[in-house]
Design an enzyme around this catalytic site. Structure first.
Site, mmCIF file in Angstrom:
data_model
loop_
_atom_site.group_PDB
_atom_site.id
_atom_site.type_symbol
_atom_site.label_atom_id
_atom_site.label_comp_id
_atom_site.label_asym_id
_atom_site.label_seq_id
_atom_site.Cartn_x
_atom_site.Cartn_y
_atom_site.Cartn_z
ATOM 1 N N CYS A 239 -30.524 24.425 17.775
ATOM 2 C CA CYS A 239 -29.199 24.919 17.389
ATOM 3 C C CYS A 239 -28.235 23.749 17.206
ATOM 4 O O CYS A 239 -28.034 22.944 18.122
ATOM 5 C CB CYS A 239 -28.659 25.883 18.440
ATOM 6 N N LYS B 122 -38.451 25.529 19.809
ATOM 7 C CA LYS B 122 -37.944 25.591 18.438
ATOM 8 C C LYS B 122 -37.094 24.349 18.211
ATOM 9 O O LYS B 122 -36.116 24.131 18.928
ATOM 10 C CB LYS B 122 -37.123 26.848 18.190
ATOM 11 N N GLY C 84 -36.564 27.832 7.919
ATOM 12 C CA GLY C 84 -35.471 27.241 7.162
ATOM 13 C C GLY C 84 -35.444 27.657 5.707
ATOM 14 O O GLY C 84 -36.376 27.375 4.960
ATOM 15 N N GLY C 85 -34.394 28.363 5.295
ATOM 16 C CA GLY C 85 -34.157 28.637 3.887
ATOM 17 C C GLY C 85 -35.008 29.711 3.249
ATOM 18 O O GLY C 85 -35.008 29.844 2.022
ATOM 19 N N ALA D 203 -34.667 33.811 9.415
ATOM 20 C CA ALA D 203 -33.539 34.234 10.241
ATOM 21 C C ALA D 203 -32.445 34.797 9.343
ATOM 22 O O ALA D 203 -32.335 36.005 9.168
ATOM 23 C CB ALA D 203 -33.028 33.071 11.089
ATOM 24 N N ASN D 204 -31.655 33.922 8.716
ATOM 25 C CA ASN D 204 -30.584 34.399 7.836
ATOM 26 C C ASN D 204 -31.114 35.251 6.692
ATOM 27 O O ASN D 204 -30.467 36.213 6.267
ATOM 28 C CB ASN D 204 -29.794 33.210 7.281
#
EC number: 1.3.1.-
Length: 284
Positions: A83, A125, A184-185, A207-208
């Site tokens: 994070c 992570k 990521g991405g 995630a996003n």
């Protein structure tokens, strides 16, 4: 995902081909010391598995203690070492830990010693370093300490929307024998498959991308209406806070709202108003 991957959302994405879910990042010391924290931060049900509980701490004893507390209701623990947010780093947590590979190895070692069950995972992570050899060194130390797998975000802590470093992910994968999950991405199933093919990693984390489209891994380009309906039902069933419910739906429905609909929806107050709006929108 801080805040977002609560029980209702985890149960939703499991419907759409997600294999393993992680909880939101939880401050381990608070979790140990506060019953209120435990009840608000971790709710599970019979079908909520495999489930990995993600903690933030820089203390080996605290991590192992928290892991023991969730041993019977989860399939593993994960230490957040990636994070990049200032409030997390200022506590010495998240990506602030990337410069301390020996400490991370000790945290893995002590947690594994506390819970020797090989079916219970102990993972990290991380994000990559500008000097990829430092990332490789960290991963090798964690592997020697008994880490079960590593999730590697293909950006450095200072990067946000830049393309992920595929070569760095490939180097990490080739440097250790434990499973590597790339992160990521990822916004589509095709991107996930491409990243797996290019790097040889053992899994892909989103995630996003899942916030925008919980049906991503099932191959849907945008959140389908049945996914929204399922989320409405699961949120009622598991008592998701209406503010969080509202925020999730803002992500999911962003591509389908007109500018006017978005303005109206963003100003809604309370679950009843939200559900009334959605019932009309989706003709439920």
């Amino acid at each position: 995902m801080v805040r977002y991957s609560k029980l209702a959302f985890r149960q939703l994405v499991r419907v759409y081909d997600v294999d393993v879910c992680f909880t939101p990042m939880i401050y381990a010391k608070n979790f140990i010391e506060s019953e209120k924290c435990r009840s608000s931060e971790l709710s599970v049900c019979e079908g909520d598995s495999p489930l990995i509980v993600q903690f933030a701490t820089d203390d080996p004893f605290v991590l192992s203690e928290a892991a023991e507390m969730v041993y019977k209701c989860s399939t593993g623990v994960d230490l957040n070492c990636g994070c990049p947010k200032h409030d997390v780093r200022s506590k010495g947590f998240g990506s602030a830990l990337l410069s301390k590979p020996e400490l991370l190895a000790d945290m893995v070692r002590q947690t594994r010693a506390r819970i020797p069950d090989p079916d219970f995972s102990v993972s990290l992570k991380i994000r990559i370093n500008h000097d990829i050899e430092k990332t490789v060194d960290l991963c090798r130390k964690a592997e020697a300490a008994g880490v079960t797998h590593l999730t590697v975000h293909g950006r450095t802590p200072s990067q946000r929307a830049e393309p992920i470093d595929i070569q760095a992910l490939r180097i990490v994968k080739d440097s250790v024998s434990v499973p590597i999950i790339a992160n990521g991405g990822i916004t589509t199933r095709e991107e996930a498959l491409f990243l797996a093919e290019q790097t040889g990693v053992d899994g892909i984390m989103a995630a996003n991308g899942l916030l925008d489209n919980p049906a991503l891994f099932a191959g849907h380009e945008h959140t389908p209406s049945d996914c929204v309906e399922n989320f409405m039902r699961l949120s009622r069933e598991y008592g998701l806070d209406w503010l969080l419910y509202h925020q999730h739906l803002q992500y999911m429905l962003r591509p389908v709202f007109s500018a006017q609909q978005r303005r109206v929806f963003n100003e809604l107050n309370g679950r009843l108003a939200i559900d009334h709006f959605l019932n009309n929108l989706l003709d439920i």
